[in-house]
Every structure is written in structure tokens, then in C-alpha cells.
Design an enzyme around this catalytic site. Structure first.
Site, PDB file in Angstrom:
ATOM      1  N   HIS A 138     -23.397   9.563  42.302  1.00 58.50           N
ATOM      2  CA  HIS A 138     -23.863  10.305  41.128  1.00 58.50           C
ATOM      3  C   HIS A 138     -23.751  11.821  41.358  1.00 58.50           C
ATOM      4  CE1 HIS A 138     -26.586  11.474  37.829  1.00 58.50           C
ATOM      5  NE2 HIS A 138     -27.211  12.239  38.709  1.00 58.50           N
ATOM      6  N   HIS A 172     -24.551  17.257  33.695  1.00 61.22           N
ATOM      7  CA  HIS A 172     -24.810  15.816  33.611  1.00 61.22           C
ATOM      8  C   HIS A 172     -24.020  15.142  32.487  1.00 61.22           C
ATOM      9  CE1 HIS A 172     -27.844  16.157  36.720  1.00 61.22           C
ATOM     10  NE2 HIS A 172     -27.857  14.836  36.775  1.00 61.22           N
ATOM     11  N   HIS A 203     -20.715  14.590  33.977  1.00 62.57           N
ATOM     12  CA  HIS A 203     -20.855  13.417  34.863  1.00 62.57           C
ATOM     13  C   HIS A 203     -20.730  12.139  34.042  1.00 62.57           C
ATOM     14  CE1 HIS A 203     -23.422  10.037  36.026  1.00 62.57           C
ATOM     15  NE2 HIS A 203     -22.946  10.239  37.245  1.00 62.57           N
ATOM     16  N   ASP A 228     -26.406  16.847  43.115  1.00 69.41           N
ATOM     17  CA  ASP A 228     -27.282  16.589  41.972  1.00 69.41           C
ATOM     18  C   ASP A 228     -28.281  17.739  41.821  1.00 69.41           C
ATOM     19  OD1 ASP A 228     -28.105  14.979  39.848  1.00 69.41           O
ATOM     20  OD2 ASP A 228     -29.535  13.853  41.039  1.00 69.41           O
TER      21      ASP A 228
HETATM   22 ZN    ZN Z   1     -28.731  13.700  38.293  1.00 69.56          ZN
END
Ligand code: ZN
Length: 366
Positions: free
Chosen positions: A271, A254, A257, A171
């Protein structure tokens, strides 16, 4: 448009810091509602209670019901009112922080965030992700202020599962690339303004810290050891990435993602693991030089982050199966449009295929 930089008022990180929680809390209120999981209470409840002894403040606990939903936020707001609390504390992981932040906002109270893992950059932000009671994404709740205090006890985090700290590195690694893309495109960040040099500098420091300390930290955490490298990575995952993403902005990683979340088989992934594949795909979209791609891929493989479809649990790599993920990554209002290049689902789909191919070749070569 103005440049905006936001951050928590105070960030404290150190070994054994949990035992000072009560002392710090007394600076913000007289009675704290501490939101924690039953497992978290078993592990840290005694220490938290002891930390309030001898202070002007007291603490009452409530167990988190497992979902950061409006029902849960309203339940806890009512509890805050019933027992006359003037401070909210969240101890644990991402959904507990988001709930604590939302309850504090609802009741106009200060909030202290006390993470027991370093798996995401959620602790420092002025943002709560709200889900339905069934756990389906509902909305982003942008809050008017960041937490008053984020308290990281590195002894606790060094003992947490290594996979979570590694996911936090995934992340955090996205932060610099997304901030750089937003800086180049002049995009508006989560903080509501343009990227300034402070946020860009912090994002770059996040990258440099992960490249130099990430592999050492991973090995140390595997051995249950808290070392200087572990301390630096915890700070990168939490503070540098937290400030970096909010004031530096999100872009391709993101959004990709979010696209991957439509694939059922990825649901078990963390995540930061899915974001990592998003970063790789973003670099393909940007067509970065081969050396940059190679260096980053070698780091990702060395720390144990997924770089291929297979590692994400995706076995069906047909166009029909993957295209919905690319389409979702390009949804209206997605941060992918902060990229300084042309974006269409077709372009993103092709970049995902190439990211997987590069990932495979580096993994096989090492
Ligand atoms: Zn994140």
C-alpha cells in the site's frame, strides 16, 4: 463547518511492551477475544498468554481467516457472544486490525490494537476497510470511535521485514502533503470536519520526523537493530500518520494509489509503495518548487521507495494502458477532489508521466 480532531484514547510504544498486554487489557475487560494469525500465534502467543497471568482478565484466541469480510466479522461476533468476551484484541497487521475494530463495533465492546509491523497508518483510525470473501474492495466502514488502546512493541517491529517499515514511511510521507492540500482547499476530512491546526501540525511533524530519521531507521532495521531513529519512525508511521490522515484528510496521493490498483502488475506492491508514487504525482499536480520536489525525491530513493513506473512493475507505459488508472483516480467521490487545483483524468495522467520522468532522473543521478 466545524473543525474535528479524533485519535485513539491511548497510544503506548516501547521495547518489550507486548509483555504488558494482559495488564492493559484488564483495564478494559475481564475476558478478551484475541484475533491473531496462526503464524502470529506461534511467534507471540506464549508471550500474550503469559501477560494475562496474575491479572483479573483472561484471553481466548481465534485465528483470523485472512479476509476482513462481513462473513468473518459475523463469525467472530458470534464467537464473542458464545464465549462471553467483553473486549476484542487484534494482533498482527492491517486486515486483522480492521476486523477486530469492526467486531468490537458490532458487539459494542472496547478494542485494543497491537501491531507487529509498522507498514500502514491503519492501527489508530476509526475506520475498517471491508472486502468481499474473495478479497475485492467492498466499502469503508466509518466507526463511531477510535481504538481504546494502540500498543506497539518496538522490539517486535524492529525485527519485522524492512520492506514493510519502508512502505509504512511511504504511507506516512503522504500525510503532510494531503493534509496541506485539504487545509488549502477547505476540504472535509475522514473525521467529518475541516482540518485544524493540531492535525496540520502533527502532519508536518510526521514529515519532519521521516526526513530526519527515515534513512537512519531503514539502515538500522536492515541490521535488525532497534535504535532511537527506529523508534521515531515507528511513531511517525503509526501515530503521527494515523492521526494526521484522519483529521488532516486525504487528497491526491491516496486517490492515485487507488487508481494504481486497477493495474494488475501493481498488485504485489505494498500500500505505502503505491501511495508513494501517488505523493510524487500529487506534487506534480500542485506544481511545487523544484527544490521541494528534489529534496523529497532524494529522500524517497535513499529509503528505497519506488519513484518510477518500472519500480512499481509497470512496463507498458502507453496511454491506453495508463489512462484507466488516471480515470480510476478521478472516480466520483475520490479524495483527489480535495486538491486545491483543477482535476481531470487527462491532467492526472500527465502528472503521472512527469512524476515517472522526475523519479527516473533523480534515481539515475544518485
Ligand atoms: Zn494509506
Amino acid at each position: 463547518m466545524a473543525t474535528v480532531f479524533i485519535s485513539p484514547s491511548r497510544y503506548i510504544q516501547g521495547a518489550g511492551e507486548l509483555k504488558n498486554l494482559g495488564k492493559y487489557a484488564a483495564n478494559f475487560g475481564k475476558k478478551a477475544l484475541c484475533l491473531i494469525s496462526p503464524g502470529g500465534y506461534k511467534r507471540q502467543g506464549d508471550e500474550i498468554e503469559r501477560s494475562f497471568v496474575g491479572t483479573d482478565a483472561e484471553v481466548v484466541f481465534d485465528y483470523f481467516n485472512g479476509e476482513c469480510s462481513m462473513t468473518e466479522i459475523h463469525r467472530l461476533s458470534a464467537k464473542v457472544k458464545d464465549v462471553s468476551c467483553d473486549l476484542v484484541i487484534g494482533v498482527g497487521g492491517g486486515k486483522i486490525f480492521d476486523t477486530a475494530k469492526a467486531v468490537a463495533h458490532d458487539m459494542k465492546l472496547p478494542v485494543i490494537i497491537c501491531p507487529t509491523i509498522a507498514s500502514t497508518d491503519a492501527p489508530c483510525s476509526a475506520l475498517s476497510v471491508i472486502y468481499t470473501d474473495e478479497g475485492v474492495f467492498q466499502e469503508y466502514l466509518f466507526l463511531p470511535s477510535n481504538p481504546q488502546l494502540v500498543l506497539m512493541d518496538t522490539d517486535v517491529i524492529a525485527k519485522s521485514p524492512v520492506r514493510l517499515t519502508v512502505a509504512g514511511m511511504g504511507d506516512a510521507m503522504a500525510t503532510y502533503f494531503e493534509a496541506r492540500a485539504c487545509y488549502q482547499s477547505g476540504a472535509t476530512t475522514c473525521a467529518g470536519g475541516k482540518v485544524g491546526v493540531a492535525a496540520l501540525g502533527i502532519a508536518k511533524l510526521c514529515y519532519d520526523t521521516l526526513i530526519s530519521e527515515g534513512v537512519k531507521a531503514k539502515m538500522a532495521v536492515e541490521a535488525g537493530a532497534r535504535t532511537a531513529a527506529v523508534e521515531k519512525v515507528i511513531e511517525a508511521n503509526t501515530l503521527l500518520s494515523g492521526i494526521g490522515f484522519e483529521s488532516g484528510g486525504l487528497a491526491g496521493a491516496h486517490a492515485i494509489h487507488n487508481g494504481l490498483t486497477v493495474l494488475e502488475e501493481c498488485h504485489h506492491m505494498q500500500h505505502g509503495e503505491k501511495v508513494n508514487f501517488g505523493t510524487l504525482t500529487q506534487l506534480v499536480l500542485e506544481n511545487v518548487p523544484e527544490e521541494e520536489l528534489q529534496e523529497l525525491l532524494e529522500w524517497m530513493v535513499a529509503v528505497g521507495l519506488p519513484v518510477t513506473f518500472e519500480e512499481l512493475g509497470i512496463t507498458d507505459t502507453s496511454r491506453d494502458h495508463l489512462m484507466p488508472a488516471a480515470v480510476a483516480a478521478c472516480a466520483k467521490n475520490e479524495t483527489i477532489y480535495n486538491m486545491p487545483c483543477e482535476i481531470t483524468p487527462e491532467i492526472v495522467y500527465n502528472a503521472m508521466l512527469a512524476a515517472d520522468a522526475y523519479g527516473k532522473s533523480v534515481r539515475e543521478a544518485l
